[in-house]
Design a protein around this motif. Structure first.
Motif, PDB file in Angstrom:
ATOM      1  N   VAL A  59      -0.828   3.969   0.402  1.00 19.02           N
ATOM      2  CA  VAL A  59      -1.034   4.412   1.519  1.00 19.02           C
ATOM      3  C   VAL A  59       0.293   4.536   1.814  1.00 19.02           C
ATOM      4  N   ASP A  60       1.185   3.863   1.625  1.00 16.57           N
ATOM      5  CA  ASP A  60       2.773   3.596   1.777  1.00 16.57           C
ATOM      6  C   ASP A  60       2.992   5.141   0.795  1.00 16.57           C
ATOM      7  N   LEU A  61       2.631   5.284  -0.371  1.00 10.17           N
ATOM      8  CA  LEU A  61       3.275   5.611  -1.846  1.00 10.17           C
ATOM      9  C   LEU A  61       2.653   7.241  -1.127  1.00 10.17           C
ATOM     10  N   ILE A  62       1.777   7.249  -0.762  1.00 11.11           N
ATOM     11  CA  ILE A  62       1.683   8.780   0.245  1.00 11.11           C
ATOM     12  C   ILE A  62       2.719   9.311   0.778  1.00 11.11           C
ATOM     13  N   GLN A  63       3.408   8.160   1.893  1.00 14.54           N
ATOM     14  CA  GLN A  63       4.099   8.906   2.897  1.00 14.54           C
ATOM     15  C   GLN A  63       5.470   8.619   1.625  1.00 14.54           C
ATOM     16  N   THR A  64       5.338   8.426   1.272  1.00 12.27           N
ATOM     17  CA  THR A  64       6.840   7.991   0.702  1.00 12.27           C
ATOM     18  C   THR A  64       7.336  10.023  -0.832  1.00 12.27           C
ATOM     19  N   TYR A  65       6.070  10.024  -1.144  1.00 10.33           N
ATOM     20  CA  TYR A  65       5.859  11.240  -2.072  1.00 10.33           C
ATOM     21  C   TYR A  65       5.898  12.742  -0.969  1.00 10.33           C
ATOM     22  N   PHE A 112      -2.448   9.381 -13.653  1.00 14.18           N
ATOM     23  CA  PHE A 112      -0.874   8.533 -12.710  1.00 14.18           C
ATOM     24  C   PHE A 112      -0.227   9.718 -13.911  1.00 14.18           C
ATOM     25  N   LYS A 113      -0.217   8.827 -14.994  1.00  8.06           N
ATOM     26  CA  LYS A 113       1.051   9.425 -16.167  1.00  8.06           C
ATOM     27  C   LYS A 113       1.516  10.529 -15.521  1.00  8.06           C
ATOM     28  N   ARG A 114       0.582  11.233 -15.764  1.00 10.16           N
ATOM     29  CA  ARG A 114       0.740  12.910 -15.960  1.00 10.16           C
ATOM     30  C   ARG A 114       1.680  12.683 -14.005  1.00 10.16           C
ATOM     31  N   VAL A 115       0.961  12.520 -13.068  1.00  9.46           N
ATOM     32  CA  VAL A 115       2.081  12.615 -11.817  1.00  9.46           C
ATOM     33  C   VAL A 115       3.477  12.205 -12.399  1.00  9.46           C
ATOM     34  N   TYR A 116       3.482  11.059 -12.526  1.00  4.92           N
ATOM     35  CA  TYR A 116       5.165  10.529 -12.572  1.00  4.92           C
ATOM     36  C   TYR A 116       6.357  10.909 -13.550  1.00  4.92           C
ATOM     37  N   PRO A 125      16.981   9.857 -10.757  1.00  5.38           N
ATOM     38  CA  PRO A 125      16.316   8.921 -11.385  1.00  5.38           C
ATOM     39  C   PRO A 125      15.915   7.287 -10.557  1.00  5.38           C
ATOM     40  N   SER A 126      16.662   7.396  -9.128  1.00  5.91           N
ATOM     41  CA  SER A 126      17.182   6.298  -7.657  1.00  5.91           C
ATOM     42  C   SER A 126      15.610   6.390  -6.832  1.00  5.91           C
ATOM     43  N   SER A 127      15.189   8.103  -7.505  1.00  7.44           N
ATOM     44  CA  SER A 127      13.863   8.060  -6.140  1.00  7.44           C
ATOM     45  C   SER A 127      12.991   7.048  -5.767  1.00  7.44           C
ATOM     46  N   PRO A 128      12.742   6.582  -4.679  1.00  7.41           N
ATOM     47  CA  PRO A 128      11.227   5.142  -4.032  1.00  7.41           C
ATOM     48  C   PRO A 128      10.157   5.856  -4.994  1.00  7.41           C
ATOM     49  N   VAL A 129      10.151   7.276  -4.697  1.00  2.00           N
ATOM     50  CA  VAL A 129       8.400   7.356  -5.430  1.00  2.00           C
ATOM     51  C   VAL A 129       8.333   6.903  -6.617  1.00  2.00           C
ATOM     52  N   LEU A 130       9.452   7.102  -7.913  1.00  2.00           N
ATOM     53  CA  LEU A 130       9.281   6.950  -8.553  1.00  2.00           C
ATOM     54  C   LEU A 130       9.266   4.960  -9.065  1.00  2.00           C
ATOM     55  N   THR A 131       9.301   4.645  -8.548  1.00  2.00           N
ATOM     56  CA  THR A 131       9.147   2.665  -8.161  1.00  2.00           C
ATOM     57  C   THR A 131       7.615   2.563  -7.556  1.00  2.00           C
ATOM     58  N   GLU A 132       7.737   3.072  -6.464  1.00  2.00           N
ATOM     59  CA  GLU A 132       6.780   2.935  -5.986  1.00  2.00           C
ATOM     60  C   GLU A 132       4.959   3.679  -7.088  1.00  2.00           C
ATOM     61  N   LEU A 133       5.253   4.689  -7.806  1.00  2.00           N
ATOM     62  CA  LEU A 133       4.351   4.919  -8.250  1.00  2.00           C
ATOM     63  C   LEU A 133       4.107   4.167  -9.868  1.00  2.00           C
ATOM     64  N   ASN A 134       5.116   3.834 -10.213  1.00  2.00           N
ATOM     65  CA  ASN A 134       5.383   2.497 -10.912  1.00  2.00           C
ATOM     66  C   ASN A 134       4.768   1.102 -10.601  1.00  2.00           C
ATOM     67  N   SER A 135       4.484   1.284  -9.481  1.00  2.00           N
ATOM     68  CA  SER A 135       3.896  -0.660  -8.676  1.00  2.00           C
ATOM     69  C   SER A 135       2.253  -0.387  -9.144  1.00  2.00           C
ATOM     70  N   VAL A 136       1.823   0.636  -7.898  1.00  2.00           N
ATOM     71  CA  VAL A 136       0.616   0.830  -8.622  1.00  2.00           C
ATOM     72  C   VAL A 136       0.358   1.235  -9.596  1.00  2.00           C
TER      73      VAL A 136
END
Length: 217
Positions: A59-65, A112-116, A125-136
């Protein structure tokens, strides 16, 4: 031999026999209780807890995305022809639903791999969307392992079936706008899928632990 002597000998014979019978009954009862406990001693609760955590993260990732996709104020999160797995979970039997959850998770991973990979090209590289995608992604892989353990705990003599339809098919090459829409659609669908997983895990917990269904091994 009078009746009193016969009665004494009968009681002497039945004493050890009764003790042995009682012992066997206690052992059988203990084994039955242990079996019932073992039947509930499966990682359903950890899987449910992890599912809820991933759902919140998604849910948080969608908002960040959405906020990281530039000037698109109202990014659509639906797309057709992308082969994104259906979020619903099917199956009448417990084994079918567990397998369906597991195969759905496996089907989502290539997306997920494609989206990442797409976001890695579009974001810093410092974008939070990448960090949150990787965590999920990482937590979802752990959830898949837990679901597999649940299946093996309940059905130890049944191998996990292969996904119907073979490997996941990804969409063809996309332009930047299509990539952004596709990524949002993947996350939105995954969020719905996790809601269905939580509901099914709660149902499975009641079915397996409370009703103590008979497991066909």
């Amino acid at each position: 031999m009078n009746g009193h002597v016969k009665s004494m000998r009968f009681q002497q014979f039945m004493g050890p026999a009764t003790t042995l019978l009682s012992l066997l009954l206690v052992m059988a009862l203990t084994k039955s209780v242990a079996a019932s406990r073992d039947r509930c001693d499966i990682p359903l609760h950890p899987a449910l807890k992890l599912t809820r955590h991933i759902h919140k993260e998604t849910v948080d990732l969608i908002q960040t995305y959405k906020s990281s996709q530039g000037e698109i104020l109202d990014l659509p999160c639906t797309v057709s022809g992308s082969n994104i797995p259906d979020p619903s979970i099917s199956g009448l039997e417990a084994s079918d639903r567990i397998v369906n959850i597991y195969t759905h998770l496996q089907a989502f991973f290539p997306h997920f791999k494609r989206v990442y990979a797409q976001q890695k090209d579009l974001q810093l590289p410092s974008s939070p969307v990448l960090t949150e995608l990787n965590s999920v992604w990482i937590r979802s892989d752990s959830l898949a392992k837990l679901i597999n353990n649940i299946y093996q705990s309940i059905f130890p003599n049944r191998p996990v079936p292969e996904p119907v339809g073979g490997p996941t098919t990804l969409p063809p090459p996309q332009n930047i706008f299509q990539q952004k829409v596709y990524g949002c659609a993947v996350l939105k669908t995954y969020k719905e899928f996790l809601s269905n997983v939580s509901q099914n895990l709660r149902s499975l917990k009641r079915e397996i632990c409370r009703k103590r269904i008979r497991i066909n091994t």
